[in-house]
Design an enzyme around this catalytic site. Structure first.
Site, short mmCIF file in Angstrom:
data_model
loop_
_atom_site.label_atom_id
_atom_site.label_comp_id
_atom_site.label_asym_id
_atom_site.label_seq_id
_atom_site.Cartn_x
_atom_site.Cartn_y
_atom_site.Cartn_z
N LYS A 73 0.83 -1.21 0.00
CA LYS A 73 0.00 0.00 0.00
C LYS A 73 0.87 1.27 0.00
O LYS A 73 2.07 1.20 0.21
CB LYS A 73 -0.97 -0.03 1.19
C1 LIG Z 1 -5.21 -4.60 0.69
C2 LIG Z 1 -6.68 -4.48 0.73
C3 LIG Z 1 -7.43 -4.88 1.85
C4 LIG Z 1 -6.85 -5.67 2.97
O1 LIG Z 1 -5.85 -5.03 3.68
P1 LIG Z 1 -5.04 -5.85 4.78
O2 LIG Z 1 -4.31 -4.76 5.53
O3 LIG Z 1 -4.12 -6.78 4.05
O4 LIG Z 1 -6.00 -6.57 5.64
C5 LIG Z 1 -8.78 -4.60 1.88
N1 LIG Z 1 -9.39 -4.00 0.83
C6 LIG Z 1 -8.72 -3.64 -0.27
C7 LIG Z 1 -9.45 -2.97 -1.39
C8 LIG Z 1 -7.35 -3.90 -0.38
O5 LIG Z 1 -6.70 -3.60 -1.51
#
Ligand SMILES: *Cc1c(COP(=O)(O)O)cnc(C)c1O
Length: 405
Positions: free
Chosen positions: A197
């Protein structure tokens, strides 16, 4: 040339912050987490921010805090990463999937049509860093007729008196909608700090609390914090202070707190997000835009429109007039040139779990069309001009090879 899809951003400041944590004598939830939460508040303007160990656990926490359980419905887009719907299933509730718009965001008309007296939460998803139409979504939950059919079954639901809007903002830290930062556009916004992210803590997430004024935000923060710590009244840091050994367990909470060791990574990143990392992402996106704008076969993602400014989390290029199979062939060819690309996302109704629960992709034609023509290009601050050119050429060559020759 080989170009990875999304390597983590690690510089000396991040290494220094992690080493500082290791040498401080405190590695789990403590001062670094507090400092990261403060930075999130500064970046977004939300009243309180609570760090957790993933977006997923943050979403489960909020659903449980709101009293969502069996028999309840939560509206989600069919086009997202599965964590969105899995968090609902983990609470025993039912994800009600609706279709999305051509810009990848959830369709507010479809939301409205899906609301029933069991609907407790709407979870819009800010795909690629482009925020949803929150003006319309917030209006929907505040409509008199829709508030009337809302049937509260918990204290928090009673207090809110309407459907909760919980943004899946895993992609949208730093994005804005009508000048409103992601983090304060809805009741609750959750960012992911997963390794891929825009800001990362390796694994992690943060809950931005922006509830209406009849909630005491500081008190809700305290309560949610207890939810992250097994329902325990004192965290390990407070207990480690002399005389601080006594604690109580108030309810069966989760164990989803973020350690300081992880927070250190995010802390060093968020301090240079606005004035560095985000601008670097924008640079990459703009270079892609310049190249693909000249290609009649390319459908470009929205980076900015009259209401919204993206934070360039993904670059979801779509190819016009292409089948799913041809798209897959293009990806194979691009990979053979050393460029790692991806698809965001396989709509949930196409995955085994959701098929077994009777969701059908034929009900989500826009989601399928978006998916079948999509290729996500690498986008991160470390990419050089030459590397971006190489990616562009690889895509153009793949198009030529699969679609023209
Ligand atoms: C990455 C992601 C998540 C999950 O995030 P985590 O921190 O890995 O639990 C949820 N929704 C979207 C759209 C994502 O891209």
């Amino acid at each position: 040339m080989t170009i990875p899809f999304s390597p983590p951003y690690v510089d000396q400041d991040i290494i220094d912050e992690v080493v500082d944590t290791l040498q401080s004598g405190w590695i789990t939830t403590g001062p670094k987490v507090k400092a990261l939460e403060k930075e999130v508040v500064k970046l977004t303007g939300c009243p309180e921010a609570l760090c957790v160990n993933s977006w997923t656990s943050g979403a489960i926490l909020i659903l449980k805090w709101f009293g969502v359980g069996p028999g309840d419905e939560v509206i989600v887009p069919a086009y997202t990463y599965s964590a969105t719907a899995l968090s609902v299933l983990h609470c025993g509730a039912t994800p009600v999937m609706v279709d999305v718009n051509v810009d990848f965001t959830i369709d507010p008309d479809k939301i409205k049509a899906a609301i029933t007296e069991r609907t407790k939460v709407i979870m819009p998803v800010d795909i690629a860093g482009l925020m949803c139409d929150y003006g319309t979504i917030n209006d929907i939950v505040n409509e008199v007729a829709i508030k009337k059919i809302f049937k509260p079954t918990s204290e928090k639901q009673q207090q809110l008196g309407r459907i909760l809007v919980l943004s899946d903002a895993a992609h949208s830290v730093g994005a804005s909608y009508k000048g409103i930062q992601s983090g304060v556009a809805t009741d609750i916004t959750i960012f992911s700090f997963h390794a891929v992210k825009n800001i990362t803590t390796a694994e992690g997430g943060v809950i931005c609390i922006n509830l209406p004024s009849d909630f005491d935000t500081a008190e809700e923060y305290k309560l949610m914090r207890i939810w992250t710590l097994n329902g325990q009244t004192k965290d390990a840091f407070s207990k480690s202070q002399s005389g601080g050994w006594k604690y109580d367990i108030l309810f069966a909470g989760l164990k989803v707190n973020m350690p300081d060791l992880c927070a250190a990574v995010g802390l060093a990143q968020i301090k240079k997000y606005d004035n560095n990392l985000l601008l670097e992402r924008e640079r990459v996106a703009k270079q892609y835009e310049l190249f693909f704008r000249q290609k009649a076969w390319a459908q470009l993602p929205i980076l900015e429109d009259q209401n919204r400014k993206s934070c360039y989390h993904l670059y979801p290029l779509r190819i016009n007039q292409i089948s799913e199979i041809q798209r897959d062939q293009m990806i194979d060819f691009i990979s053979s040139l050393g460029v790692a690309v991806n698809v965001h996302f396989i709509p949930m109704p196409m995955l085994t779990l959701f098929k077994s629960l009777d969701y059908q992709i034929s009900n989500y034609p826009v989601a399928f069309d978006n998916y079948s023509r999509e290729i996500s290009l690498p986008i991160y601050p470390q990419l050089t001009t030459e590397e971006i050119e190489y990616v562009c050429e690889a895509i153009a060559q793949a198009y030529q090879k699969i679609m023209v020759s």
